[in-house]
Design an enzyme around this catalytic site. Structure first.
Site, PDB file in Angstrom:
ATOM      1  N   ASP A 136       0.827  -1.215   0.000  1.00 59.21           N
ATOM      2  CA  ASP A 136       0.000   0.000   0.000  1.00 59.21           C
ATOM      3  C   ASP A 136       0.863   1.267   0.000  1.00 59.21           C
ATOM      4  OD1 ASP A 136       1.069  -0.051   2.546  1.00 59.21           O
ATOM      5  OD2 ASP A 136      -0.851   0.002   3.602  1.00 59.21           O
ATOM      6  N   GLU A 143       1.558   3.996   7.626  1.00 62.61           N
ATOM      7  CA  GLU A 143       0.492   3.633   6.700  1.00 62.61           C
ATOM      8  C   GLU A 143       0.023   4.861   5.915  1.00 62.61           C
ATOM      9  OE1 GLU A 143       0.105   0.698   6.088  1.00 62.61           O
ATOM     10  OE2 GLU A 143      -0.653  -0.577   7.695  1.00 62.61           O
TER      11      GLU A 143
END
Ligand code: GLP
Length: 261
Positions: A136, A143
């Site tokens: 990702d 993140e």
């Protein structure tokens, strides 16, 4: 950003190992930032071989790992403490007192994170940071959506990352939701970044990081702002890059004065 496309993960790991070895030879007291995951395993094997066969000396090196799961004991098979011990530290001569990995069992996580930042600063900051890339686009465990100026702190993993990393946990063991990770601001202060990414599963994240807009939605893209970032990828991870031919030509035709590999 220098994008280096090599034919295989092995060849890319060899180039990475040569760069790390040169750093350590030129500055024996180097501060290295280290990554975990499947990607850097071959690099660690090659460095261990250089240590055994050619006396590459890590005795004065200091290391800081990027991240650790909250709640995992250092002896847990999926902890990054254990990963580093098995894949690297037990195979080279790094002094134990100069190894740093975030403590997943810290009682006061914010205080521990602040102390980790202070230790990096007091060591003179990271000379060379090894990085993998999440599917990702995450760096460390930053993140998507992580502040581009973030420092070492607690983060919550996305389901995608928990799924990606489930392979390191045996059946029935839950992948933790929370982690401690160096921040993107911390990573950006290192003097050189070496990003490694291999395989088709990373192609999208590589393309977004290298050729997409700089955005917190793709933490890897922040490296476009780093003054000395090298991206070492295999042909599969490079498969969605629009300028792949150009990067290959540049690498093959580097003027001798520019060659640092
Ligand atoms: C993990 C780690 C990262 C690593 C990335 C890629 O979650 N926290 O530091 O770079 O994800 O992992 P892998 O190399 O196994 O694909």
């Amino acid at each position: 950003m220098e994008v280096i496309i090599l034919s295989s993960p092995e060849e890319a790991s060899e180039v990475a190992a040569r760069l790390v070895a040169r750093q350590v030879r030129e500055k024996p007291e180097s501060v290295l930032g280290l990554a975990t995951g499947g990607t850097p395993c071959k690099l660690y094997q090659l460095l261990a071989r250089m240590h055994r066969a050619r006396g590459l000396d890590f005795s004065k090196v200091t290391t800081f790992n990027l991240d650790e799961y909250i709640g995992l004991d250092p002896s847990h098979p999926a902890s990054y403490h254990r990963f580093m011990e098995e894949n690297f530290f037990s195979n080279v001569n790094i002094a134990r007192e100069r190894i740093h990995i975030p403590d997943g069992l810290a009682h006061d996580v914010p205080a521990h994170c602040a102390a980790y930042e202070k230790a990096i600063h007091e060591a003179g900051n990271i000379d060379l940071q090894i990085l993998g890339l999440g599917s990702d686009g995450h760096l460390g465990f930053n993140e998507p959506g992580s502040s581009l100026a973030s420092r070492t702190r607690i983060k919550t993993l996305t389901e995608r990352t928990r799924d990606d990393n489930a392979r390191f946990f045996t059946d029935g063991q839950e992948v933790p939701h929370h982690v401690i990770t160096m921040g993107l601001g911390t990573i950006m202060e290192s003097r050189m970044c070496l990003l490694l990414a291999f395989g088709k599963g990373k192609a999208q994240a590589v393309a977004a990081s290298v050729e997409g807009p700089v955005t917190a939605s793709v933490p890897g893209s922040l490296l476009q702002f780093h003054p000395r970032a090298k991206v070492l990828i295999d042909t599969e991870a490079a498969s969605l890059l629009t300028r792949a031919n150009y990067y290959q030509w540049v690498y093959k035709n580097k003027p001798t004065w520019q060659i640092d590999l």
